[in-house]
Design an enzyme around this catalytic site. Sequence first.
Site, PDB file in Angstrom:
ATOM      1  N   GLU A 122     -38.479  44.193 -57.700  1.00  0.00           N
ATOM      2  CA  GLU A 122     -39.665  44.186 -58.531  1.00  0.00           C
ATOM      3  C   GLU A 122     -40.730  45.145 -58.038  1.00  0.00           C
ATOM      4  O   GLU A 122     -40.786  45.485 -56.856  1.00  0.00           O
ATOM      5  CB  GLU A 122     -40.255  42.770 -58.561  1.00  0.00           C
ATOM      6  CG  GLU A 122     -39.249  41.774 -59.069  1.00  0.00           C
ATOM      7  CD  GLU A 122     -39.836  40.400 -59.355  1.00  0.00           C
ATOM      8  OE1 GLU A 122     -39.099  39.560 -59.857  1.00  0.00           O
ATOM      9  OE2 GLU A 122     -41.021  40.179 -59.087  1.00  0.00           O
ATOM     10  N   CYS A 135     -47.602  48.240 -56.022  1.00  0.00           N
ATOM     11  CA  CYS A 135     -46.986  47.505 -54.923  1.00  0.00           C
ATOM     12  C   CYS A 135     -45.476  47.725 -55.017  1.00  0.00           C
ATOM     13  O   CYS A 135     -44.834  47.304 -55.976  1.00  0.00           O
ATOM     14  CB  CYS A 135     -47.370  46.033 -55.076  1.00  0.00           C
ATOM     15  SG  CYS A 135     -46.748  44.990 -53.790  1.00  0.00           S
ATOM     16  N   CYS A 142     -35.146  39.984 -48.232  1.00  0.00           N
ATOM     17  CA  CYS A 142     -35.661  40.317 -46.907  1.00  0.00           C
ATOM     18  C   CYS A 142     -34.935  39.439 -45.902  1.00  0.00           C
ATOM     19  O   CYS A 142     -34.706  38.269 -46.157  1.00  0.00           O
ATOM     20  CB  CYS A 142     -37.168  40.067 -46.839  1.00  0.00           C
ATOM     21  SG  CYS A 142     -37.912  40.566 -45.265  1.00  0.00           S
ATOM     22  N   CYS A 146     -39.872  34.766 -43.404  1.00  0.00           N
ATOM     23  CA  CYS A 146     -41.172  34.157 -43.112  1.00  0.00           C
ATOM     24  C   CYS A 146     -41.273  32.882 -43.955  1.00  0.00           C
ATOM     25  O   CYS A 146     -40.888  32.877 -45.123  1.00  0.00           O
ATOM     26  CB  CYS A 146     -42.302  35.132 -43.436  1.00  0.00           C
ATOM     27  SG  CYS A 146     -42.209  36.630 -42.428  1.00  0.00           S
ATOM     28  N   CYS A 149     -42.986  32.841 -47.462  1.00  0.00           N
ATOM     29  CA  CYS A 149     -42.720  33.964 -48.370  1.00  0.00           C
ATOM     30  C   CYS A 149     -41.500  33.709 -49.235  1.00  0.00           C
ATOM     31  O   CYS A 149     -40.423  33.392 -48.732  1.00  0.00           O
ATOM     32  CB  CYS A 149     -42.525  35.245 -47.565  1.00  0.00           C
ATOM     33  SG  CYS A 149     -42.047  36.655 -48.581  1.00  0.00           S
ATOM     34  N   SER A 247     -46.871  48.106 -45.068  1.00  0.00           N
ATOM     35  CA  SER A 247     -47.108  46.795 -44.468  1.00  0.00           C
ATOM     36  C   SER A 247     -45.869  46.326 -43.716  1.00  0.00           C
ATOM     37  O   SER A 247     -44.768  46.343 -44.257  1.00  0.00           O
ATOM     38  CB  SER A 247     -47.444  45.786 -45.575  1.00  0.00           C
ATOM     39  OG  SER A 247     -47.573  44.490 -45.024  1.00  0.00           O
ATOM     40  N   SER A 269     -48.819  42.203 -40.953  1.00  0.00           N
ATOM     41  CA  SER A 269     -48.883  40.816 -41.391  1.00  0.00           C
ATOM     42  C   SER A 269     -48.987  39.922 -40.164  1.00  0.00           C
ATOM     43  O   SER A 269     -47.986  39.482 -39.621  1.00  0.00           O
ATOM     44  CB  SER A 269     -47.631  40.473 -42.197  1.00  0.00           C
ATOM     45  OG  SER A 269     -47.622  41.239 -43.376  1.00  0.00           O
ATOM     46  N   HIS A 271     -51.112  36.879 -39.613  1.00  0.00           N
ATOM     47  CA  HIS A 271     -50.996  35.515 -40.132  1.00  0.00           C
ATOM     48  C   HIS A 271     -51.210  34.383 -39.127  1.00  0.00           C
ATOM     49  O   HIS A 271     -51.281  33.218 -39.528  1.00  0.00           O
ATOM     50  CB  HIS A 271     -49.649  35.264 -40.827  1.00  0.00           C
ATOM     51  CG  HIS A 271     -49.339  36.203 -41.944  1.00  0.00           C
ATOM     52  ND1 HIS A 271     -50.262  36.602 -42.870  1.00  0.00           N
ATOM     53  CD2 HIS A 271     -48.181  36.839 -42.289  1.00  0.00           C
ATOM     54  CE1 HIS A 271     -49.691  37.428 -43.739  1.00  0.00           C
ATOM     55  NE2 HIS A 271     -48.441  37.599 -43.400  1.00  0.00           N
ATOM     56  N   ASN A 348     -50.025  31.891 -51.971  1.00  0.00           N
ATOM     57  CA  ASN A 348     -49.510  31.643 -53.323  1.00  0.00           C
ATOM     58  C   ASN A 348     -48.320  30.714 -53.237  1.00  0.00           C
ATOM     59  O   ASN A 348     -47.267  31.128 -52.762  1.00  0.00           O
ATOM     60  CB  ASN A 348     -49.050  32.960 -53.957  1.00  0.00           C
ATOM     61  CG  ASN A 348     -50.218  33.759 -54.438  1.00  0.00           C
ATOM     62  OD1 ASN A 348     -51.016  33.280 -55.243  1.00  0.00           O
ATOM     63  ND2 ASN A 348     -50.352  34.962 -53.924  1.00  0.00           N
ATOM     64  N   CYS A 391     -48.994  38.248 -54.774  1.00  0.00           N
ATOM     65  CA  CYS A 391     -48.409  38.499 -53.485  1.00  0.00           C
ATOM     66  C   CYS A 391     -47.418  37.417 -53.062  1.00  0.00           C
ATOM     67  O   CYS A 391     -47.711  36.235 -53.129  1.00  0.00           O
ATOM     68  CB  CYS A 391     -49.583  38.493 -52.538  1.00  0.00           C
ATOM     69  SG  CYS A 391     -49.255  39.249 -51.044  1.00  0.00           S
TER      70      CYS A 391
HETATM   71  N1  SAH Z   1     -42.421  42.610 -45.316  1.00  0.00           N
HETATM   72  C1  SAH Z   1     -43.684  43.223 -45.239  1.00  0.00           C
HETATM   73  C2  SAH Z   1     -44.220  43.679 -46.582  1.00  0.00           C
HETATM   74  C3  SAH Z   1     -43.979  42.778 -47.760  1.00  0.00           C
HETATM   75  S1  SAH Z   1     -44.822  41.254 -47.788  1.00  0.00           S
HETATM   76  C4  SAH Z   1     -44.669  42.294 -44.555  1.00  0.00           C
HETATM   77  O1  SAH Z   1     -44.354  41.147 -44.349  1.00  0.00           O
HETATM   78  O2  SAH Z   1     -45.749  42.771 -44.212  1.00  0.00           O
HETATM   79  C5  SAH Z   1     -46.476  41.709 -48.269  1.00  0.00           C
HETATM   80  C6  SAH Z   1     -47.541  40.704 -47.841  1.00  0.00           C
HETATM   81  O3  SAH Z   1     -47.476  39.534 -48.661  1.00  0.00           O
HETATM   82  C7  SAH Z   1     -47.382  40.226 -46.420  1.00  0.00           C
HETATM   83  O4  SAH Z   1     -48.599  40.212 -45.738  1.00  0.00           O
HETATM   84  C8  SAH Z   1     -46.858  38.852 -46.638  1.00  0.00           C
HETATM   85  O5  SAH Z   1     -47.063  38.090 -45.516  1.00  0.00           O
HETATM   86  C9  SAH Z   1     -47.626  38.397 -47.852  1.00  0.00           C
HETATM   87  N2  SAH Z   1     -47.061  37.214 -48.497  1.00  0.00           N
HETATM   88  C10 SAH Z   1     -45.774  36.869 -48.600  1.00  0.00           C
HETATM   89  N3  SAH Z   1     -45.639  35.694 -49.240  1.00  0.00           N
HETATM   90  C11 SAH Z   1     -46.877  35.269 -49.575  1.00  0.00           C
HETATM   91  C12 SAH Z   1     -47.379  34.136 -50.271  1.00  0.00           C
HETATM   92  N4  SAH Z   1     -46.575  33.204 -50.765  1.00  0.00           N
HETATM   93  N5  SAH Z   1     -48.707  34.041 -50.440  1.00  0.00           N
HETATM   94  C13 SAH Z   1     -49.534  35.006 -49.959  1.00  0.00           C
HETATM   95  N6  SAH Z   1     -49.106  36.097 -49.302  1.00  0.00           N
HETATM   96  C14 SAH Z   1     -47.792  36.239 -49.100  1.00  0.00           C
HETATM   97 FE1  SF4 Z   2     -39.960  39.635 -45.430  1.00  0.00          FE
HETATM   98 FE2  SF4 Z   2     -42.556  40.313 -45.470  1.00  0.00          FE
HETATM   99 FE3  SF4 Z   2     -41.652  38.141 -46.804  1.00  0.00          FE
HETATM  100 FE4  SF4 Z   2     -41.730  38.120 -44.144  1.00  0.00          FE
HETATM  101  S1  SF4 Z   2     -43.502  38.268 -45.534  1.00  0.00           S
HETATM  102  S2  SF4 Z   2     -40.006  37.411 -45.436  1.00  0.00           S
HETATM  103  S3  SF4 Z   2     -41.208  40.240 -43.657  1.00  0.00           S
HETATM  104  S4  SF4 Z   2     -41.142  40.265 -47.225  1.00  0.00           S
END
Ligand code: SAH
Ligand code: SF4
Length: 418
Positions: A122, A135, A142, A146, A149, A247, A269, A271, A348, A391
Amino acid sequence: MADTALMPIPGQIDPVPVARDITPRADGRTDLLGLPRGRITELFAAAGLDAKAAKLRGKQVFHWLYHRGVTDFDAMTDIAKAMRPWLAERFVIGRPEVVLAQHSSDGTRKWLLKTADDHEYEMVFIPDETRGTLCVSSQVGCTLNCRFCHTGTMRLVRNLTPGEIVGQVMLARDALGEWPKGSMAGFADDEDEEDEGGYSSDGRLLTNIVMMGMGEPLYNFDNVRDALKIVMDGDGLALSKRRITLSTSGVVPMMARAGDEIGVNLAVSLHATNKVVRDEIVPINRKYGIEELLQACADYPGASNARRITFEYVMLKDKNDSDEDARELVRLIKQYKLPAKVNLIPFNPWPGAIYDCSTPERIRRFSEIVFEAGISAPVRTPRGRDIDAACGQLKTAAQKMSRAELDRLADEKQAALG
Ligand code: SAH
Ligand code: SF4
């Protein structure tokens, strides 16, 4: 349907299947999308042009392909008429296939795309008053899992090719009508909502790119670098590296190379501010801890007060959102003397997620503490929620999860609750 063989290569957490650089097509022609100038030239030479002609045609085709967005060799007016069918017999200029294009009430757009070998990924376009940010995804799924995510729950993972990455930006330019004027003829623009709204090429809607879609860009380093090089090439998409942000969740060994070989802005990231919490929510932390990560940020080539590193911080209720966390975040940033800003991202939720978003008051307080220490800490407003474009939601639906995955997530949630 082209058949892309997946080759397993070792990843840090899981094996990462990679795609070949050129996906074979059923009609035998070669798709030039994503290839650099030199490779296009090589292919032209291999197809029979002498070295000088191959070089000239390579340069011309590169310009039409990436700078002007042309997909039809016949529109390449400085290439001899007789030459154009020769090219068209052997080559094509493709685009990622659009499965679904959605338009949110707040102007956000989301596209569900499909690779030639049937993997979905996407991209999202987020316009605001001063800029328009695309984006971009770097992988299907992935491997890093995380805990907050949605993308991390996808089982199937493959690296996107340079063509699939740069193709996202090109598709967005198609949809927004943002190729330099005079090159628009013959564009396939078959999504019916694409011509809505007062978009004009002069206004430049697409001004910024963030590698924050699906996937970990530093686990697909070569393809992301090669794609971004074309995006940054003055004769390619010609977008300044200052307008591109990559990122990472913290793939420490690749960060210096990212700075040297790509040179775009860095977002990390983070967090969490301590090992226990970060190990839980960003599992790569078990491999590369917070200290190593922050040191790599301090060493990131090109970081300065003018080009600060962005720390992303997802706000998870009662997990990482206390006053103490905010103060520790400030302390860490100061300890490593980082030119930094912090992006606070309201979590989210998605079906099966085991966390809740912090309350708005909590997020505000957290932001104030960081801000009072002299570090900018804006709260990122969720966009495109009505089309699941926000996001971390870059996965269309829980339907795609297998029954087993849903059960596992339900079990985890149960365990986390008590
Ligand atoms: N893998 C990379 C880039 C993609 S994720 C990374 O982790 O940085 C892009 C951003 O979205 C990251 O900061 C990730 O932690 C955040 N993200 C992922 N899932 C999310 C969610 N459910 N709510 C808010 N942010 C989220
Ligand atoms: Fe992958 Fe980024 Fe999602 Fe972590 S936050 S699972 S590194 S896409």
